[in-house]
Scaffold this motif. Structure first.
Motif, PDB file in Angstrom:
ATOM      1  N   ILE A  46       3.478   1.384  -8.585  1.00  0.00           N
ATOM      2  CA  ILE A  46       2.044   1.564  -8.382  1.00  0.00           C
ATOM      3  C   ILE A  46       1.521   0.704  -7.230  1.00  0.00           C
ATOM      4  CG2 ILE A  46       1.365  -0.091 -10.170  1.00  0.00           C
ATOM      5  CD1 ILE A  46      -0.474   3.183  -9.140  1.00  0.00           C
ATOM      6  N   SER A  47       2.072  -0.474  -7.025  1.00  0.00           N
ATOM      7  CA  SER A  47       1.635  -1.320  -5.911  1.00  0.00           C
ATOM      8  C   SER A  47       1.940  -0.667  -4.574  1.00  0.00           C
ATOM      9  CB  SER A  47       2.305  -2.693  -5.985  1.00  0.00           C
ATOM     10  OG  SER A  47       1.928  -3.358  -7.165  1.00  0.00           O
ATOM     11  N   GLN A  48       3.133  -0.118  -4.444  1.00  0.00           N
ATOM     12  CA  GLN A  48       3.521   0.554  -3.205  1.00  0.00           C
ATOM     13  C   GLN A  48       2.689   1.815  -2.995  1.00  0.00           C
ATOM     14  OE1 GLN A  48       7.614   0.918  -4.347  1.00  0.00           O
ATOM     15  NE2 GLN A  48       8.255  -0.755  -3.005  1.00  0.00           N
ATOM     16  N   PHE A  49       2.478   2.577  -4.063  1.00  0.00           N
ATOM     17  CA  PHE A  49       1.662   3.788  -3.957  1.00  0.00           C
ATOM     18  C   PHE A  49       0.247   3.431  -3.482  1.00  0.00           C
ATOM     19  CE2 PHE A  49      -1.514   6.675  -5.642  1.00  0.00           C
ATOM     20  CZ  PHE A  49      -1.082   7.870  -5.088  1.00  0.00           C
ATOM     21  N   LYS A  53      -1.700   4.799  -0.251  1.00  0.00           N
ATOM     22  CA  LYS A  53      -2.992   5.471  -0.409  1.00  0.00           C
ATOM     23  C   LYS A  53      -4.041   4.834   0.503  1.00  0.00           C
ATOM     24  CE  LYS A  53      -6.296   7.032  -3.809  1.00  0.00           C
ATOM     25  NZ  LYS A  53      -6.371   7.620  -5.109  1.00  0.00           N
ATOM     26  N   HIS A  54      -4.088   3.505   0.522  1.00  0.00           N
ATOM     27  CA  HIS A  54      -5.061   2.832   1.379  1.00  0.00           C
ATOM     28  C   HIS A  54      -4.771   3.081   2.863  1.00  0.00           C
ATOM     29  CE1 HIS A  54      -6.468   0.759  -2.215  1.00  0.00           C
ATOM     30  NE2 HIS A  54      -7.534   0.452  -1.507  1.00  0.00           N
ATOM     31  N   LEU A  55      -3.507   3.082   3.237  1.00  0.00           N
ATOM     32  CA  LEU A  55      -3.163   3.366   4.630  1.00  0.00           C
ATOM     33  C   LEU A  55      -3.504   4.810   5.008  1.00  0.00           C
ATOM     34  CD1 LEU A  55       0.202   1.438   5.028  1.00  0.00           C
ATOM     35  CD2 LEU A  55      -1.941   1.001   6.249  1.00  0.00           C
ATOM     36  N   LEU A 112       5.893  11.142   1.597  1.00  0.00           N
ATOM     37  CA  LEU A 112       6.141  10.461   0.322  1.00  0.00           C
ATOM     38  C   LEU A 112       4.832  10.273  -0.435  1.00  0.00           C
ATOM     39  CD1 LEU A 112       8.040   9.005  -1.651  1.00  0.00           C
ATOM     40  CD2 LEU A 112       7.646   6.917  -0.314  1.00  0.00           C
ATOM     41  N   TYR A 113       3.796   9.848   0.261  1.00  0.00           N
ATOM     42  CA  TYR A 113       2.495   9.667  -0.388  1.00  0.00           C
ATOM     43  C   TYR A 113       2.016  10.978  -1.008  1.00  0.00           C
ATOM     44  CZ  TYR A 113      -2.446   9.478  -1.143  1.00  0.00           C
ATOM     45  OH  TYR A 113      -3.680   9.610  -1.723  1.00  0.00           O
ATOM     46  N   ASN A 114       2.096  12.063  -0.272  1.00  0.00           N
ATOM     47  CA  ASN A 114       1.629  13.364  -0.782  1.00  0.00           C
ATOM     48  C   ASN A 114       2.395  13.790  -2.025  1.00  0.00           C
ATOM     49  OD1 ASN A 114      -0.396  13.687   1.153  1.00  0.00           O
ATOM     50  ND2 ASN A 114       1.012  14.633   2.611  1.00  0.00           N
ATOM     51  N   ALA A 115       3.698  13.568  -2.031  1.00  0.00           N
ATOM     52  CA  ALA A 115       4.507  13.915  -3.208  1.00  0.00           C
ATOM     53  C   ALA A 115       4.160  13.005  -4.388  1.00  0.00           C
ATOM     54  CB  ALA A 115       5.990  13.818  -2.867  1.00  0.00           C
ATOM     55  N   ALA A 116       4.009  11.722  -4.121  1.00  0.00           N
ATOM     56  CA  ALA A 116       3.719  10.759  -5.185  1.00  0.00           C
ATOM     57  C   ALA A 116       2.297  10.928  -5.725  1.00  0.00           C
ATOM     58  CB  ALA A 116       3.933   9.337  -4.679  1.00  0.00           C
TER      59      ALA A 116
END
Length: 151
Positions: A46-49, A53-55, A112-116
């Motif tokens: 969750i921290s990496q996600f 998300k913020h980026l 990766l962000y879109n998939a996650a």
């Protein structure tokens, strides 16, 4: 019939503490574990996600600005960024010799962000269904009040 020693220990472990801080920490660990479990297929926690998300929202941003936006200290942010940079999901696009790092999401980071994000939505929905919309709103309001309690 008396409960076995193991049953007593289990029921005691699930009881709220008299310490609000401990209760919040336990709840935080439970929610973090839940999101991590949902995000596991993506390879993110969750921290990496949250960083991705913020980026995604902020675009190219300095470490200081990102830490301020996420309300994290720089040390925690840099530690969480390390794996994302090593995996090629985030890159430093600052000018050569610049003192400030400029973080940018790479194309693989965006994918990766879109998939996650779909997995994150599932976790959000699970929490909403488990707690109910009204209680979730109350929780969010209380957490905001708690965050503002700094001395």
């Amino acid at each position: 019939m008396t409960a076995s020693r193991k049953d007593k220990k289990t029921s005691q472990n699930n009881s709220p503490s008299v310490c609000t801080c401990i209760n919040l920490r336990r709840a935080s660990m439970a929610v973090t574990g839940l999101y991590d479990q949902y995000l596991a297929p993506s390879g993110l926690n969750i921290s990496q996600f949250s960083l991705l998300k913020h980026l995604t929202v902020l675009g190219p941003v300095s470490v200081s600005e990102l830490a301020l936006e996420m309300r994290l200290d720089r040390t925690t942010l840099v530690r969480n960024l390390k794996a994302l940079e090593q995996s090629g999901y985030v890159e430093d696009t600052s000018a050569e010799g610049s003192r400030n790092r400029c973080l940018t999401l790479t194309e693989s980071g965006k994918a990766l962000y879109n998939a996650a994000a779909e997995l994150w939505e599932e976790a959000q929905l699970f929490l909403q269904e488990s707690l109910g919309s009204a209680d979730l709103q109350i929780l969010t309001t209380l957490l905001s009040k708690i965050e503002k309690l700094r001395l």
